[in-house]
Design a protein around this motif. Structure first.
Motif, PDB file in Angstrom:
ATOM      1  N   SER A   1       0.836  -1.207   0.000  1.00  0.00           N
ATOM      2  CA  SER A   1       0.000   0.000   0.000  1.00  0.00           C
ATOM      3  C   SER A   1       0.865   1.249   0.000  1.00  0.00           C
ATOM      4  CB  SER A   1      -0.929   0.006   1.223  1.00  0.00           C
ATOM      5  OG  SER A   1      -0.178   0.122   2.413  1.00  0.00           O
TER       6      SER A   1
ATOM      7  N   TYR B   1      -1.166   4.671   3.218  1.00  0.00           N
ATOM      8  CA  TYR B   1      -2.122   4.162   4.206  1.00  0.00           C
ATOM      9  C   TYR B   1      -1.404   3.815   5.504  1.00  0.00           C
ATOM     10  CZ  TYR B   1      -6.094   3.737   1.013  1.00  0.00           C
ATOM     11  OH  TYR B   1      -7.130   4.004   0.170  1.00  0.00           O
TER      12      TYR B   1
ATOM     13  N   GLY C   1      -7.360  -1.675   9.241  1.00  0.00           N
ATOM     14  CA  GLY C   1      -8.595  -1.914   8.513  1.00  0.00           C
ATOM     15  C   GLY C   1      -9.215  -3.205   9.002  1.00  0.00           C
TER      16      GLY C   1
ATOM     17  N   GLU D   1     -11.474  -3.925   4.211  1.00  0.00           N
ATOM     18  CA  GLU D   1     -12.170  -2.643   4.325  1.00  0.00           C
ATOM     19  C   GLU D   1     -11.265  -1.603   4.982  1.00  0.00           C
ATOM     20  OE1 GLU D   1     -15.832  -3.088   6.402  1.00  0.00           O
ATOM     21  OE2 GLU D   1     -16.806  -4.265   4.809  1.00  0.00           O
ATOM     22  N   ALA D   2     -11.096  -0.485   4.300  1.00  0.00           N
ATOM     23  CA  ALA D   2     -10.422   0.686   4.868  1.00  0.00           C
ATOM     24  C   ALA D   2     -11.473   1.767   5.078  1.00  0.00           C
ATOM     25  CB  ALA D   2      -9.315   1.154   3.938  1.00  0.00           C
ATOM     26  N   SER D   3     -11.053   2.902   5.552  1.00  0.00           N
ATOM     27  CA  SER D   3     -12.032   3.955   5.861  1.00  0.00           C
ATOM     28  C   SER D   3     -12.706   4.493   4.614  1.00  0.00           C
ATOM     29  CB  SER D   3     -11.342   5.091   6.617  1.00  0.00           C
ATOM     30  OG  SER D   3     -10.266   5.616   5.830  1.00  0.00           O
ATOM     31  N   ASP D   4     -12.001   4.420   3.474  1.00  0.00           N
ATOM     32  CA  ASP D   4     -12.548   5.042   2.277  1.00  0.00           C
ATOM     33  C   ASP D   4     -12.865   4.076   1.148  1.00  0.00           C
ATOM     34  OD1 ASP D   4      -9.938   4.364   1.879  1.00  0.00           O
ATOM     35  OD2 ASP D   4      -9.411   6.173   0.737  1.00  0.00           O
ATOM     36  N   GLN D   5     -12.583   2.784   1.321  1.00  0.00           N
ATOM     37  CA  GLN D   5     -12.890   1.835   0.251  1.00  0.00           C
ATOM     38  C   GLN D   5     -12.900   0.401   0.761  1.00  0.00           C
ATOM     39  OE1 GLN D   5      -9.852   1.062  -2.768  1.00  0.00           O
ATOM     40  NE2 GLN D   5      -8.381   2.282  -1.585  1.00  0.00           N
ATOM     41  N   SER D   6     -13.548  -0.456  -0.033  1.00  0.00           N
ATOM     42  CA  SER D   6     -13.561  -1.894   0.226  1.00  0.00           C
ATOM     43  C   SER D   6     -13.065  -2.589  -1.033  1.00  0.00           C
ATOM     44  CB  SER D   6     -14.978  -2.376   0.546  1.00  0.00           C
ATOM     45  OG  SER D   6     -15.462  -1.771   1.718  1.00  0.00           O
TER      46      SER D   6
END
Length: 256
Positions: A14, A17, A21, A69-74
């Protein structure tokens, strides 16, 4: 019984980041696993806990689909083919299995031969195991000598030979050990009961032969003399018998 714990290793690459997650794995409709995973680059060991799981006996051969899953996307991150058995308790806790667990061949065999899927009642599972051992088309009672072929009451059961027999001859000791062993693979402790003397039998279905009240015929062809008039002077009897007990019920794979 949930929750189950699973450890996996995930290699993350990544940029930009940090923090954590959520790693989610789904196996069919029966099992969902969730755990916390670092979002930074590296190989991370993650412990997952089941949030849902089958509450019944089950054999699942399918892929686990993984998502992150992250805060802004899956995102989807692939799948892992697995073979999972859900049983009543940990077989490794039983003294006659290795501390590593039970042979997968034993679980595959009994789930293939017995109607175990979706069962929740332990006594019903033992009954299904008993019926499966009785109905094996490769096994037949030794009506010549009643001898044990797979270890019997010696304290050792030859499980591989029982699953893939050369001639399939069995006696009550073999059948009892089979029920104890396959029930143990499901996490159940089934007892063996020894009775001596035993004596003559009422008509039963003798494993591999059919209706019988004369288990050791002295005439040929054998199949014509397995059932005699009750008063016949040539009827034979059992010297002793080994059978199973579980929750105050009796189970006998020699007679179904």
């Amino acid at each position: 019984k949930a929750p189950h714990k699973v450890k996996v290793k995930v290699k993350v690459t990544s940029t930009g980041y940090s923090g954590d997650g959520k790693l989610i794995g789904t196996l069919g409709a029966g099992l969902t696993l969730e755990g916390t995973i670092p979002l930074s680059s590296g190989e991370h060991s993650v412990e997952l806990t089941s949030t849902s799981a089958p509450a019944y006996l089950s054999w699942i051969k399918a892929p686990i689909f993984w998502g992150l899953e992250a805060s802004d996307q899956s995102i989807s991150i692939g799948r892992t083919p697995v073979e999972v058995f859900f049983v009543f308790a940990d077989p490794a806790a039983l003294t006659f299995f290795s501390a590593k667990g039970v042979w997968i061949e034993a679980l595959r065999f009994i789930f293939t031969k017995a109607r175990l899927d979706t069962l929740t009642a332990e006594n019903t599972a033992v009954a299904e195991v008993t019926k499966a051992c009785f109905n094996l088309d490769t096994h037949q009672y030794d009506v010549e000598s009643g001898a044990s072929s797979y270890g019997g009451a010696t304290g050792t059961f030859k499980l591989t030979d029982y699953i893939s027999p050369l001639d399939g001859r069995v006696n009550c000791y073999d059948q009892t050990y089979a029920v104890i062993t396959f029930s143990g693979a499901l996490g159940l402790i089934v007892e063996g009961l020894f009775l001596e003397p035993f004596g003559f039998i009422r008509p039963i279905n003798l494993v591999g032969w059919g209706r019988c009240n004369n288990p050791f015929p002295s005439n040929f062809p054998i199949k014509d003399f397995l059932f005699l008039f009750p008063q016949s002077s040539t009827r034979s009897a059992f010297g002793n018998h080994l059978f199973c007990e579980f929750t105050h019920r009796l189970y006998d794979a020699r007679a179904g």
